[in-house]
Scaffold this motif. Structure first.
Motif, short mmCIF file in Angstrom:
data_model
loop_
_atom_site.label_atom_id
_atom_site.label_comp_id
_atom_site.label_asym_id
_atom_site.label_seq_id
_atom_site.Cartn_x
_atom_site.Cartn_y
_atom_site.Cartn_z
N ALA A 58 0.82 -1.21 0.00
CA ALA A 58 0.00 0.00 0.00
C ALA A 58 0.85 1.26 0.00
N THR A 59 2.07 1.19 0.52
CA THR A 59 2.93 2.37 0.52
C THR A 59 3.87 2.42 -0.68
N VAL A 60 4.28 1.26 -1.17
CA VAL A 60 5.24 1.23 -2.27
C VAL A 60 4.57 1.49 -3.62
N LEU A 61 3.43 0.88 -3.86
CA LEU A 61 2.80 1.01 -5.18
C LEU A 61 2.46 2.46 -5.56
N PRO A 62 1.91 3.28 -4.66
CA PRO A 62 1.71 4.68 -5.04
C PRO A 62 3.03 5.45 -5.20
N ALA A 63 4.08 5.03 -4.50
CA ALA A 63 5.35 5.75 -4.56
C ALA A 63 6.04 5.59 -5.92
N ILE A 64 5.78 4.51 -6.62
CA ILE A 64 6.46 4.29 -7.90
C ILE A 64 6.03 5.33 -8.94
N PRO A 65 4.74 5.46 -9.26
CA PRO A 65 4.38 6.50 -10.25
C PRO A 65 4.61 7.92 -9.74
N LEU A 66 4.43 8.13 -8.43
CA LEU A 66 4.66 9.47 -7.88
C LEU A 66 6.13 9.85 -8.01
N GLY A 67 7.03 8.90 -7.73
CA GLY A 67 8.46 9.16 -7.88
C GLY A 67 8.83 9.44 -9.32
N LEU A 68 8.24 8.70 -10.23
CA LEU A 68 8.49 8.93 -11.65
C LEU A 68 8.03 10.33 -12.05
N TRP A 69 6.85 10.72 -11.58
CA TRP A 69 6.32 12.06 -11.89
C TRP A 69 7.27 13.13 -11.34
N VAL A 70 7.72 12.98 -10.11
CA VAL A 70 8.61 13.97 -9.49
C VAL A 70 9.92 14.07 -10.27
N LEU A 71 10.44 12.93 -10.72
CA LEU A 71 11.70 12.95 -11.46
C LEU A 71 11.57 13.56 -12.85
N LEU A 72 10.42 13.37 -13.50
CA LEU A 72 10.26 13.83 -14.88
C LEU A 72 9.62 15.20 -15.00
N ALA A 73 8.90 15.65 -14.00
CA ALA A 73 8.19 16.94 -14.08
C ALA A 73 9.19 18.10 -13.95
N ARG A 74 8.70 19.29 -14.24
CA ARG A 74 9.51 20.49 -14.11
C ARG A 74 9.92 20.67 -12.66
N LYS A 75 11.17 20.98 -12.45
CA LYS A 75 11.74 21.06 -11.11
C LYS A 75 11.53 22.45 -10.50
N GLY A 76 11.35 22.48 -9.20
CA GLY A 76 11.37 23.74 -8.46
C GLY A 76 10.04 24.40 -8.23
N ASP A 77 8.99 24.01 -8.94
CA ASP A 77 7.72 24.69 -8.71
C ASP A 77 7.02 24.09 -7.48
N ALA A 78 5.92 24.70 -7.09
CA ALA A 78 5.24 24.29 -5.86
C ALA A 78 4.72 22.86 -5.94
N THR A 79 4.22 22.47 -7.10
CA THR A 79 3.70 21.10 -7.26
C THR A 79 4.83 20.09 -7.11
N MET A 82 5.75 19.83 -3.40
CA MET A 82 4.71 19.16 -2.61
C MET A 82 4.73 17.65 -2.88
N LEU A 83 4.79 17.24 -4.16
CA LEU A 83 4.81 15.82 -4.48
C LEU A 83 6.09 15.15 -3.99
N GLY A 84 7.19 15.86 -4.02
CA GLY A 84 8.44 15.32 -3.49
C GLY A 84 8.35 15.06 -2.00
N ARG A 85 7.70 15.95 -1.27
CA ARG A 85 7.53 15.74 0.17
C ARG A 85 6.61 14.56 0.45
N ILE A 86 5.53 14.44 -0.33
CA ILE A 86 4.64 13.29 -0.17
C ILE A 86 5.39 12.00 -0.47
N TRP A 87 6.19 11.99 -1.54
CA TRP A 87 6.94 10.79 -1.91
C TRP A 87 7.92 10.40 -0.80
#
Length: 88
Positions: A58-79, A82-87
């Protein structure tokens, strides 16, 4: 010369205290749980293992796509922050 600002999380003193207390409680609970296992005070049943696996999934499965999003999305903005802190 180029001066680079360090990214820092500036939390109020009360929030830092709450995080410290929470971390201490979690560390204490982990220490107690590990001690109980080492002393043989916990049941090693099939159902308990299944619960541990479900909690882990339950903790790992959501972290995989969220981590991918954080790594590929534009860096430094508020989103991104926030997603990096959740991850984490």
């Amino acid at each position: 010369t180029i001066v680079r600002e360090e990214a820092a999380i500036d939390l109020p003193r009360a929030a830092k205290g709450a995080l410290l207390v929470g971390a201490a409680v979690l560390a204490g609970a982990t220490t107690i749980a590990v001690g109980r296992v080492l002393l043989g005070l916990t049941p090693s049943t099939y159902e308990m293992k299944q619960v541990a696996i479900l909690v882990h999934l339950a903790t790992v499965l959501p972290a995989i796509p969220l981590g991918l999003w954080v790594l590929l999305a534009r860096k430094g903005d508020a989103t991104h922050r926030m997603l990096g802190r959740i991850w984490a």
